[in-house]
Design an enzyme around this catalytic site. Structure first.
Site, short mmCIF file in Angstrom:
data_model
loop_
_atom_site.label_atom_id
_atom_site.label_comp_id
_atom_site.label_asym_id
_atom_site.label_seq_id
_atom_site.Cartn_x
_atom_site.Cartn_y
_atom_site.Cartn_z
N ASP A 58 0.82 -1.22 0.00
CA ASP A 58 0.00 0.00 0.00
C ASP A 58 0.85 1.27 0.00
OD1 ASP A 58 0.84 -0.90 2.57
OD2 ASP A 58 -0.49 0.57 3.52
N GLU A 59 0.24 2.34 -0.52
CA GLU A 59 0.70 3.72 -0.34
C GLU A 59 2.17 3.95 -0.70
OE1 GLU A 59 -2.10 5.43 3.12
OE2 GLU A 59 -0.51 4.12 3.84
C1 NGO Z 1 -4.25 3.06 5.69
C2 NGO Z 1 -2.74 2.92 5.66
C3 NGO Z 1 -2.17 2.57 7.02
C4 NGO Z 1 -2.76 3.45 8.10
C5 NGO Z 1 -4.28 3.32 8.08
C6 NGO Z 1 -4.92 4.21 9.13
C7 NGO Z 1 -3.72 1.13 4.69
C8 NGO Z 1 -3.90 -0.15 4.00
N1 NGO Z 1 -2.59 1.82 4.73
O1 NGO Z 1 -4.67 1.72 5.43
O2 NGO Z 1 -0.77 2.70 6.99
O3 NGO Z 1 -2.28 3.04 9.35
O4 NGO Z 1 -4.81 3.66 6.82
O5 NGO Z 1 -6.31 4.15 9.12
#
Ligand code: NGO
Length: 527
Positions: A341-342
């Site tokens: 993710d991200e």
């Molecule tokens: C997102 C992020 C996480 C955060 C979370 C907080 C995902 C999959 N990546 O979810 O790093 O902790 O939100 O709500």
């Protein structure tokens, strides 16, 4: 806490009578606070009330049919009831035939289905027939909810004040889960949780028939699992957490202990090492994982998206191979979660290439890859799984090609969102999620092109940027984790918010007996 005990014992006494006197052979009036038949969570597929009660005494024998996995459920029940009646019930193997009168019989039959069970409580005895061993365990959890709540208190503390028989109202329950994957996730990276904390969460999951615990074992703020071939990951990378707390990590022996404890409760551990982003703790521990060869400083803030492994370097894949190999060898479950993710510092092409390569590594160690929904554009194998979390996106192209999905959409399933504006901990970026919001939705109707048939199931993640203790975990998880558990278990057509909130309200005495720090949401008529 003393007041809590008094309340629990009054509830118990109202059902069973006091020690010394014979227990009254009556069932509680339907619809009252002490009527467990009407207040099961998750709601079973069918519940038929019958006349009378079965009374469990120290002489009651639990017979099991079908090997070690069935014996686990028998032992669980023997220990749980044993604390109330004064000694663990006897557990014996049983080869079929007519069940002995006055016994509890755990067995299995074809045609009930994986995870399903039939529970028959009659004045002459109890039979739980599972579709398989996990089905028997689920039947045991239903039976547990039919017993006086004082047993929870005693199980937690290891003894009863006054041993006495345990009455169970007669009933026939036929039940099976909607989804095979009924999960919860704990982020032990942002704030470390001890082995005992994780076991406590496992216990609470088991009561609600949840069967997957996903552990988010590494992120920017900390690396939480010992890797023998890369020891600095935990020595250095495990020494921090959000806001600069002391961090911590699981040794391999501790991780195996968690895996076994969960397996004994029919819960599969799903390990996650988030990559290529969310990797600052690793980048701080080993300079060679950075493109510039310089180790990063440790990080204790809560920004996301700034870190990435150096995807062009061979050593990165050697590192990943070692990590996946060591963790997979300790994990009997079929899955390895690679995060994904991200990632904000790589091109789409670099990212896809990375995921494809890591998928091969995961597969070479005998596991199926799971990743957050950003992985959807990679060349996913039919066995790989997408964990859907971002509202307003859809992985429909990947689903059309056969990918399976775990539904964790953040504006419904994220337990780290606040309940309302007054909630002292938690986040708000995805939504404010009241108990009704967490219950009243259909996972098969969330994303365009992601129908029921593509869903492995549902999972509720709990991220720990704002939570530091197991008390905080319990406060955000309950009652919403019970809502998600029912959503994952009970057929959509049978779930009604107005009915659920009443059944949920009746859990407060059991949860209080368990010492659970749940949020007394004003949406629920707590008893
Ligand atoms: C997102 C992020 C996480 C955060 C979370 C907080 C995902 C999959 N990546 O979810 O790093 O902790 O939100 O709500």
């Amino acid at each position: 806490m003393f007041r809590t005990l008094a309340v629990s014992l009054v509830v118990f006494a109202s059902i069973s009578g006091c020690a010394g006197k014979p227990a009254p052979k009556t069932v509680p009036t339907p619809g009252t606070a002490t009527d467990p038949v009407a207040h099961l969570v998750p709601l079973p597929v069918s519940v038929e009330r019958k006349d009378g009660v079965f009374e469990i005494t120290p002489a009651t024998i639990i017979y099991f049919n079908g090997g070690n996995h069935y014996q686990l459920s028998a032992r669980f029940l023997a220990d749980f009831i044993g604390l109330a009646v004064g000694r663990p019930l006897a557990v014996e193997g049983w080869q079929g035939g007519t069940p002995p009168p006055g016994a509890i019989v755990l067995t299995y039959a074809e045609g009930i289905g994986e995870g399903g069970y039939e529970l028959n409580v009659a004045p002459s005895g109890i039979t739980i027939t599972g579709g398989n061993s996990s089905g028997v365990f689920h039947g045991v959890q239903t039976l547990r909810q039919l017993m006086p709540v004082a047993l929870e208190y005693e199980a937690l503390r290891g003894s009863a004040r006054t041993p006495r028989p345990v009455p169970v109202p007669a009933v026939v329950v036929r039940d099976k889960p909607r989804f095979a994957w009924r999960g919860a996730m704990l982020d032990v990276a942002r704030h470390f949780m001890t082995v005992d904390d994780v076991k406590r969460y496992v216990d609470l999951m088991a009561l609600h028939k949840l069967n997957r615990l996903h552990l988010h074992l590494a992120d920017d703020q900390g690396w939480r699992i010992e890797i023998s071939s890369w020891p600095n990951l935990t020595q250095h990378g495990g020494s921090t957490e959000v806001m600069g707390g002391p961090g911590g990590f699981y040794t391999q022996a501790q991780y195996r202990d968690i895996v076994q404890y969960a397996a004994d409760r029919f819960i599969t551990i799903v390990p996650e090492i988030d990559m290529p982003g969310h990797t600052n703790a690793a980048l701080a521990s080993y300079a060679e994982l950075n493109c510039d060869g310089q180790a990063k400083p440790l990080y204790t803030g809560t920004e996301v998206g700034f870190s990435a492994l150096c995807v062009e370097k061979d050593v990165t894949y050697k590192f990943i191979d070692d990590v996946v190999r060591e963790i997979s060898a300790m994990t009997p479950g079929a899955w390895f979660h690679i995060g994904g993710d991200e990632v904000k510092t790589l091109s789409a092409e670099q990212y896809r290439g990375f995921i494809n390569r890591v998928q091969g590594i995961v597969q070479s160690h005998g596991k199926q890859m799971i990743g957050w929904d950003e992985i959807a554009p990679a060349n996913l194998l039919p066995t790989s799984v997408i964990q859907y979390w971002r509202p307003k996106t859809t992985p429909k192209e990947a689903v059309a090609k056969g990918a399976k999905v775990i539904m964790s959409v953040a504006n419904r399933a994220y337990l780290d969102m606040k309940y309302d504006a007054t909630t002292p901990i938690g986040l708000t970026w995805a939504a404010i999620i009241g108990v009704k919001d967490s219950y009243d939705w259909d996972p098969a109707a969330v994303a365009d092109g992601v129908p029921e048939a593509s869903l492995l199931g549902v999972e509720a993640p709990l991220w720990s940027e704002t939570l530091a203790t197991i008390n905080d975990v319990e406060f955000l998880a309950f009652p919403r984790l019970a809502a998600i558990a029912e959503l994952a278990w009970t057929p959509q057509s049978q779930r009604q918010w107005d009915d659920f909130r009443v059944r949920l309200g009746a859990q407060s005495s059991r949860w209080t007996a368990l010492g659970l720090n749940f949020y007394r949401s004003p949406e629920i008529p707590w008893r």
